[in-house]
Design a protein around this motif. Sequence first.
Motif, PDB file in Angstrom:
ATOM      1  N   ALA A 419      27.710 -44.559  73.839  1.00  0.00           N
ATOM      2  CA  ALA A 419      26.580 -45.630  74.967  1.00  0.00           C
ATOM      3  C   ALA A 419      25.332 -45.833  74.155  1.00  0.00           C
ATOM      4  O   ALA A 419      24.247 -45.964  75.097  1.00  0.00           O
ATOM      5  CB  ALA A 419      26.819 -44.902  76.695  1.00  0.00           C
ATOM      6  N   GLY A 420      24.868 -44.545  73.634  1.00  0.00           N
ATOM      7  CA  GLY A 420      23.709 -44.946  72.748  1.00  0.00           C
ATOM      8  C   GLY A 420      22.834 -43.860  73.965  1.00  0.00           C
ATOM      9  O   GLY A 420      21.871 -43.876  73.833  1.00  0.00           O
ATOM     10  N   LEU A 421      23.759 -42.798  74.634  1.00  0.00           N
ATOM     11  CA  LEU A 421      22.215 -41.542  75.180  1.00  0.00           C
ATOM     12  C   LEU A 421      22.571 -40.435  74.771  1.00  0.00           C
ATOM     13  O   LEU A 421      21.797 -39.695  75.618  1.00  0.00           O
ATOM     14  CB  LEU A 421      23.328 -41.471  76.944  1.00  0.00           C
ATOM     15  N   ALA A 422      22.953 -40.200  73.558  1.00  0.00           N
ATOM     16  CA  ALA A 422      23.188 -38.587  73.211  1.00  0.00           C
ATOM     17  C   ALA A 422      23.064 -39.108  71.878  1.00  0.00           C
ATOM     18  O   ALA A 422      23.914 -40.199  70.718  1.00  0.00           O
ATOM     19  CB  ALA A 422      23.994 -38.025  73.393  1.00  0.00           C
ATOM     20  N   TRP A 423      22.583 -38.419  70.025  1.00  0.00           N
ATOM     21  CA  TRP A 423      22.718 -37.817  69.307  1.00  0.00           C
ATOM     22  C   TRP A 423      23.681 -37.483  68.598  1.00  0.00           C
ATOM     23  O   TRP A 423      22.876 -35.786  68.758  1.00  0.00           O
ATOM     24  CB  TRP A 423      21.287 -38.321  67.929  1.00  0.00           C
ATOM     25  N   PRO A 424      24.383 -36.998  67.882  1.00  0.00           N
ATOM     26  CA  PRO A 424      24.789 -36.079  67.290  1.00  0.00           C
ATOM     27  C   PRO A 424      23.878 -35.372  66.303  1.00  0.00           C
ATOM     28  O   PRO A 424      23.520 -36.280  65.340  1.00  0.00           O
ATOM     29  CB  PRO A 424      26.398 -36.040  66.359  1.00  0.00           C
ATOM     30  N   LEU A 425      23.913 -34.523  66.342  1.00  0.00           N
ATOM     31  CA  LEU A 425      22.969 -33.285  64.966  1.00  0.00           C
ATOM     32  C   LEU A 425      23.265 -32.481  64.281  1.00  0.00           C
ATOM     33  O   LEU A 425      24.697 -32.557  64.658  1.00  0.00           O
ATOM     34  CB  LEU A 425      21.580 -32.226  66.385  1.00  0.00           C
ATOM     35  N   PRO A 426      22.962 -32.174  63.416  1.00  0.00           N
ATOM     36  CA  PRO A 426      23.522 -30.799  62.244  1.00  0.00           C
ATOM     37  C   PRO A 426      23.902 -29.964  63.153  1.00  0.00           C
ATOM     38  O   PRO A 426      23.487 -29.446  64.269  1.00  0.00           O
ATOM     39  CB  PRO A 426      22.198 -30.558  61.338  1.00  0.00           C
ATOM     40  N   PRO A 427      25.513 -30.005  62.740  1.00  0.00           N
ATOM     41  CA  PRO A 427      25.844 -27.829  63.496  1.00  0.00           C
ATOM     42  C   PRO A 427      25.420 -27.275  62.939  1.00  0.00           C
ATOM     43  O   PRO A 427      24.052 -26.754  62.307  1.00  0.00           O
ATOM     44  CB  PRO A 427      27.551 -28.728  62.647  1.00  0.00           C
ATOM     45  N   ALA A 428      24.343 -26.608  64.453  1.00  0.00           N
ATOM     46  CA  ALA A 428      24.369 -25.579  64.529  1.00  0.00           C
ATOM     47  C   ALA A 428      24.497 -24.905  63.567  1.00  0.00           C
ATOM     48  O   ALA A 428      25.867 -24.122  64.213  1.00  0.00           O
ATOM     49  CB  ALA A 428      23.434 -24.494  65.654  1.00  0.00           C
ATOM     50  N   LYS A 429      23.944 -23.379  63.463  1.00  0.00           N
ATOM     51  CA  LYS A 429      25.050 -22.109  62.630  1.00  0.00           C
ATOM     52  C   LYS A 429      25.272 -20.780  63.864  1.00  0.00           C
ATOM     53  O   LYS A 429      24.289 -20.883  64.960  1.00  0.00           O
ATOM     54  CB  LYS A 429      24.292 -20.702  61.539  1.00  0.00           C
ATOM     55  N   SER A 430      26.493 -20.590  63.943  1.00  0.00           N
ATOM     56  CA  SER A 430      26.766 -19.606  64.938  1.00  0.00           C
ATOM     57  C   SER A 430      26.290 -18.138  64.979  1.00  0.00           C
ATOM     58  O   SER A 430      26.225 -17.479  63.253  1.00  0.00           O
ATOM     59  CB  SER A 430      28.089 -19.267  65.181  1.00  0.00           C
ATOM     60  N   THR A 431      25.676 -17.448  65.627  1.00  0.00           N
ATOM     61  CA  THR A 431      25.635 -15.786  65.186  1.00  0.00           C
ATOM     62  C   THR A 431      26.502 -15.221  64.996  1.00  0.00           C
ATOM     63  O   THR A 431      25.979 -14.052  64.637  1.00  0.00           O
ATOM     64  CB  THR A 431      24.117 -16.013  66.457  1.00  0.00           C
ATOM     65  N   GLY A 432      27.384 -15.391  65.608  1.00  0.00           N
ATOM     66  CA  GLY A 432      28.553 -14.797  65.806  1.00  0.00           C
ATOM     67  C   GLY A 432      29.352 -14.990  64.261  1.00  0.00           C
ATOM     68  O   GLY A 432      29.879 -14.404  64.566  1.00  0.00           O
ATOM     69  N   ARG A 435      32.885 -21.164  63.398  1.00  0.00           N
ATOM     70  CA  ARG A 435      32.713 -22.404  63.004  1.00  0.00           C
ATOM     71  C   ARG A 435      31.477 -22.628  63.750  1.00  0.00           C
ATOM     72  O   ARG A 435      31.171 -22.451  64.834  1.00  0.00           O
ATOM     73  CB  ARG A 435      33.850 -23.541  63.551  1.00  0.00           C
ATOM     74  N   PRO A 436      30.572 -23.015  63.096  1.00  0.00           N
ATOM     75  CA  PRO A 436      29.214 -23.733  63.660  1.00  0.00           C
ATOM     76  C   PRO A 436      29.594 -24.964  64.620  1.00  0.00           C
ATOM     77  O   PRO A 436      29.902 -25.961  65.025  1.00  0.00           O
ATOM     78  CB  PRO A 436      28.342 -24.440  62.604  1.00  0.00           C
ATOM     79  N   ARG A 437      28.636 -24.582  65.677  1.00  0.00           N
ATOM     80  CA  ARG A 437      28.376 -25.855  66.715  1.00  0.00           C
ATOM     81  C   ARG A 437      28.529 -27.177  66.590  1.00  0.00           C
ATOM     82  O   ARG A 437      26.571 -27.221  66.186  1.00  0.00           O
ATOM     83  CB  ARG A 437      27.865 -25.515  67.598  1.00  0.00           C
ATOM     84  N   GLN A 438      29.106 -28.404  66.912  1.00  0.00           N
ATOM     85  CA  GLN A 438      28.288 -29.068  66.474  1.00  0.00           C
ATOM     86  C   GLN A 438      27.368 -30.028  68.379  1.00  0.00           C
ATOM     87  O   GLN A 438      27.448 -29.383  69.026  1.00  0.00           O
ATOM     88  CB  GLN A 438      28.984 -30.539  66.965  1.00  0.00           C
ATOM     89  N   GLN A 439      25.768 -29.958  67.680  1.00  0.00           N
ATOM     90  CA  GLN A 439      25.042 -30.115  68.849  1.00  0.00           C
ATOM     91  C   GLN A 439      25.044 -32.071  69.346  1.00  0.00           C
ATOM     92  O   GLN A 439      25.000 -32.375  68.284  1.00  0.00           O
ATOM     93  CB  GLN A 439      23.785 -29.168  68.864  1.00  0.00           C
ATOM     94  N   PHE A 440      24.042 -32.010  70.311  1.00  0.00           N
ATOM     95  CA  PHE A 440      23.632 -32.939  70.609  1.00  0.00           C
ATOM     96  C   PHE A 440      22.651 -33.367  71.395  1.00  0.00           C
ATOM     97  O   PHE A 440      22.456 -32.224  72.446  1.00  0.00           O
ATOM     98  CB  PHE A 440      24.907 -33.654  71.699  1.00  0.00           C
ATOM     99  N   ARG A 441      21.691 -34.718  70.788  1.00  0.00           N
ATOM    100  CA  ARG A 441      20.548 -34.389  71.500  1.00  0.00           C
ATOM    101  C   ARG A 441      20.488 -35.495  73.323  1.00  0.00           C
ATOM    102  O   ARG A 441      21.447 -36.550  72.214  1.00  0.00           O
ATOM    103  CB  ARG A 441      19.127 -34.852  70.352  1.00  0.00           C
ATOM    104  N   LEU A 442      19.905 -35.446  74.238  1.00  0.00           N
ATOM    105  CA  LEU A 442      20.145 -36.197  75.053  1.00  0.00           C
ATOM    106  C   LEU A 442      18.814 -37.278  75.473  1.00  0.00           C
ATOM    107  O   LEU A 442      18.423 -36.458  74.603  1.00  0.00           O
ATOM    108  CB  LEU A 442      20.508 -35.300  76.405  1.00  0.00           C
ATOM    109  N   LEU A 443      19.339 -38.601  75.273  1.00  0.00           N
ATOM    110  CA  LEU A 443      18.337 -39.507  74.895  1.00  0.00           C
ATOM    111  C   LEU A 443      17.768 -40.199  76.601  1.00  0.00           C
ATOM    112  O   LEU A 443      17.654 -41.209  76.779  1.00  0.00           O
ATOM    113  CB  LEU A 443      18.812 -40.610  74.447  1.00  0.00           C
TER     114      LEU A 443
END
Length: 448
Positions: A419-432, A435-443
Motif C-alpha cells: 500500500a506504500g505505507l512501509a519500506w523494507p529496510l536492510p536486515p538488522a544484525k541480531s545481538t543474540g 538470522r537477521p531481522r527484516q525491518q520496515f520503516r512506517l511512512l
Amino acid sequence: MSDETEPVAGERVPAVTVGLFGPRRLVKTMAEVGQEVAERSAHGVRFLTGGYDDQSDAEERYLRLRDRIDSAVFPGPWAFDLATTGHWLTVPSTHLPLTGAALYAALLRASLTIEGVDLSRVSIDSLSLADVTEAYGEIGLDIAQVYDVPYEGPESVDGFAAFHRDKWERRHTTVALTTILSVERELRADGVPVMRIAPTRSSVRDALETAVLLGQGTRMGAHQLAMIAVQIIPSGAESGDYWQQELALSTHQKLLAEARQVGASVARRSDTMFLVTTTHGALVRLTEQFTVAPFLSALTTQLGVPVAVGAGTGQTARAAEANALMAVEESVAAGGKVAVYLDGGSDRLDLEPGPATADTAPVDSAPLDQRALEIVTSIASAMSATPGRQLVVDVESVAAIMQVTQRTGRRMLKELVEAGLAWPLPPAKSTGGGRPRQQFRLLTEKLD
C-alpha cells in the motif's frame, strides 16, 4: 456475410489488423481481396469489416472497431475526407483509388445491362477530366458529349445528383455514372439510368496492401523497445549506508509508481542506477511527444537530490539499454539539468524538465488502502511516535502491538509495503546471533 470476418494467415510479427469500411457490397469485395492479401503475407494480417447501408452510419461503424485496428481503408476520397474532417479518424488510413480502370468496367457493365445506352453520351462524377479523357482515348470513343464533374471536397458531392439529373432531363446523356451510393439510389428513384463506378479488384488490392504497410509501421514504432536509465547523482551530502539504502528504496518506489502508468517495468541495477523497460509508444507518452524529460522533475522534487535520466530505443533490449546508458552519462555530465534521448542513429534530443506538480507524484496522491491505513495508524499510536522521529518495526513488534500471531504480523507488513505505507529496510544484525531481522520503516507522514 458476417459483419466482422477475421481471415488470418501467416506469422504475426507484428500482427496487423486493418479495418475495411464502406457500403456492404463493396466491403464484401474488399474482404475477399483481403483474404488473398492475408494468405500471401509473411506476417500476421487480419481484416475486420465495418460495412454499412448509409454513409450516416459510417462513423458509428468505425468507432465500434477503432480500438481493434491498426489502420483503415475507406471506399473513396469522399468517405475518407468525411472521416478526417469529422475528427473521428484515429489510425493511419487510405482509400480505394478511383481511376480510369474503374471507369472501363463501369462502361462495359452499362453497355451490357442498360438497353439503348450510348457510351459517348454519359455523365460522370468524382473522376477528374484527365482520367476520363485518358480512358475514353484508350477505348477510342469521342468525349465531346461526355459530361464530367470531379470530386473537389465533401461539399461537391451535394451537387452530383442534380448534375446527372439535369443532363438526363435535357436528353444530353443516356446514363449516369457515379461513385456515390446515395447518388445512385436517388437517381434510380427518379428513373434516371445509372451505374455505379466501383474500384477494380486490382486497385482494391493495392489499397489493402498500402493499409497493411501503414499498420505495420504503426505497430513497429509503438513496439520498438525503449529503456530509460535513471542515475542518482552523488551530491556529497549523503552519509551512511542506511541513508543510501533509504534513498534507493524511495527512488525505486517512486519509479514504480510512475512506470505503472504506462505498463513499464523497473529494475534496480545498483543503489544509484535504475532501468525502466518500456516501448517506444510508452516513451512517447512519458515524454509528451519528446518534449519533456521523463521522471526528472518528479524525482528531483520528491527525493531532494539531483538525478540524471537517459532514454534509448532499439530493436533489441541490449541495443536500447546501451543507448539509454550512453544517454544517462550525457545527462550526468549536464548535471541532471536535462534528460538525453538517443536512438542509436543520428537522433539525439535534450529534453527539458517539465513542471513539478502534484500530478508528478502519483504514489503520494493515490488513494490509500483503508485496511492498511488502519493498521499503520494502530501501530503508530501504540508506539507513541514523536514528531520527526521515524518508526521502524519488525514482524515481532507488529505482532505484539496488534496482538496477532507472527504469521499475521508478517502479512500485515506485506500489506503496508504494497500500500506504500512501509519500506523494507536492510536486515538488522541480531545481538543474540541467528538470522537477521527484516525491518520496515512506517511512512507515517502519509497519515497527515
